[in-house]
Structures are given as structure tokens and as C-alpha cells.
Design a protein around this motif. Sequence first.
Motif, PDB file in Angstrom:
ATOM      1  N   HIS A  36       0.835  -1.206   0.000  1.00  0.00           N
ATOM      2  CA  HIS A  36       0.000   0.000   0.000  1.00  0.00           C
ATOM      3  C   HIS A  36       0.868   1.253   0.000  1.00  0.00           C
ATOM      4  CE1 HIS A  36      -2.090   3.335   2.102  1.00  0.00           C
ATOM      5  NE2 HIS A  36      -3.102   2.984   1.340  1.00  0.00           N
ATOM      6  N   GLN A  86       2.014   5.128  -2.652  1.00  0.00           N
ATOM      7  CA  GLN A  86       1.696   6.473  -2.176  1.00  0.00           C
ATOM      8  C   GLN A  86       2.852   7.437  -2.426  1.00  0.00           C
ATOM      9  OE1 GLN A  86      -1.406   6.813  -1.278  1.00  0.00           O
ATOM     10  NE2 GLN A  86      -1.645   4.591  -1.442  1.00  0.00           N
ATOM     11  N   ASP A 133      -2.842  -8.548   3.654  1.00  0.00           N
ATOM     12  CA  ASP A 133      -3.671  -7.588   2.939  1.00  0.00           C
ATOM     13  C   ASP A 133      -5.092  -7.709   3.479  1.00  0.00           C
ATOM     14  OD1 ASP A 133      -5.056  -5.964   1.243  1.00  0.00           O
ATOM     15  OD2 ASP A 133      -4.546  -7.048  -0.597  1.00  0.00           O
ATOM     16  N   LYS A 191      -6.811   2.403   4.050  1.00  0.00           N
ATOM     17  CA  LYS A 191      -6.520   2.715   2.652  1.00  0.00           C
ATOM     18  C   LYS A 191      -6.666   4.217   2.497  1.00  0.00           C
ATOM     19  CE  LYS A 191      -8.160   2.190  -2.098  1.00  0.00           C
ATOM     20  NZ  LYS A 191      -6.783   2.229  -2.655  1.00  0.00           N
TER      21      LYS A 191
END
Length: 290
Positions: A46, A50, A80, A110
Motif C-alpha cells: 500500500h 503512495q 492484505d 486505505k
Amino acid sequence: MHAPLPLAGRTALVTGVSRRRGIGYAVATRFAELGANVVIHHHRPHDLDQPWGADDLDAVRAGIRSSLAPGARMDDIGADLADAAQVEPVVEAARVLTGELDLLVCNHAKSGGDGGILDMTPEALDAFWDVNTRSTLLLTAAFARSKRPRSDAAPLRPGERIRRDTPFAEPQGRVFWMTSGQVHGPMRGEVAYATSKAALAGVTATVAAELLELGILLNTIDPGPVNTGYLDPETTDRPLDELEAHLATTPFGRVGRPEDVANLIGWLATPGGAWVTGQVVTSDGGFSLG
């Protein structure tokens, strides 16, 4: 006199601990300082997507381990949580460390890649819901079942209470959820994120009432804006001019720091915080009052 290590002998699972600048890292470190055994969950892919990027997981582990009290233990789990099948195994893996799990902090989220109402798609809404809301509820359910298995019991009907025989001498566990500032004002361009976080705040009282029948305390934390890297000019995902202008009008002239959140959760996890439950607590230094 307070015990120097009020969480000694307790085991905590903190999700979303993959960056040293993150809230999860600060909470896990604070629990370690208070004497707890600590299990961290992470999902580094994740962060790789970003603007602020990922951290070195070995450095994350080492930083928390260095704060452990003598004799306390630590472990970490990668998963996850968008995959519902991976949720309950995370709780079970955390229990393996000491045989019991006392504290659950659902810090994972998220973020990034959201949009306004004109941008919404079923896929976007589902993606944020699955991670931020569904997995938090499923983690909490697994934690609660570890305190009282209900596999052979009928589902609760509306208004029905979980039966118990006697009062509890002390809390049997504590759960912490994380919401956002959607109640204080608009979060433009973050419709899916705000929706997923608003659901947690909205259902806090309902779930807290059910957990309380098992002696488990649930509180939801709204930390306000906390700079975990997303408010640095070089790694932000949003314009900062308006925020900086607002900060100049606030008494403290800053946004939150991860340790601000960690200190609050740390206190709520100790005996001193045992009389607080079912609350959505805003801890933003008055940011939302400006």
C-alpha cells in the motif's frame, strides 16, 4: 502511585504499522514502553503506491523492539486486509505470541487515490470500504470471539443482549478504531475515504454496547490531521496553501504528531482509562474548533 509498566503481561495487536512516521508505529512503540507484548501488522505494498513511499520494515521492527520492556516479546504479521480471508488469521497469529490477546488497535487504512462525488465508482467505494470498514469490523469480531466463542449460538436479534452471569472486576479487553474529521467539516476529494470512516464512528455505540457485555471496551479516535508524511510539501497528495493559512490562525500553529495519538491510546489502554467506553474521541488540539 501508578505502576511503572501498567501493560506488563498484556499483548497488543496494532494494525497498519509499516512506517516509522506513522500513527501505528507510534502506538506500538508506546505500548512497548508501557510494558506490553506487541504484535504489529503491516502491508507494505500500500505504501509503495503512495507519494510518501514505503519504509524499511527491518528498521520499523528494530525501533519498536528497542522500546520493549525487559521480558516483553514482539512479532509481526504481513497481510492484505482487503482480503476478508486474511483477517481472522491475523488475530489468531497475534494470539499465538503469548496465548492471549488483550488489546486491538485497528489503525490500518486505505488512503490516496480517492475522488469527489463526480468521480465515484462502485470499485472505488468498495476498495475503501473493504479495507477501512469491513476489515475493522471483522478484526473486532474475531477479537470478541476469542473472548467468548459464539460458534454454536444463534445470532443476536435486534435489541437482544449477550447474557452474562456476573459483573467483571476489570476490562477483559480493549479495542480502538480510527475515524477521521468528516463530522467537523467537508473532506473534498475524499468521498470514499470519508464514507468508510464515518461508518465506523456511526456504529461505535452499537458495537461498544455489545462488546461491553463481554467486558471489552471500544473507543474510536479522531486524531484530526496528523502529519505522517502526507503533509510534507515534497510528498503530499493535496494542496497545502489553505491548510497552512488555517494553521497560522490556530493557538498551537501545528497539525498533530503521531505521538499525540499514541499518548491518548496508551492512556486509554491503562487502568486509568478503564471508565471510558463507547466514545468517539476527537484529539486534534482544537484544530476543528478554528
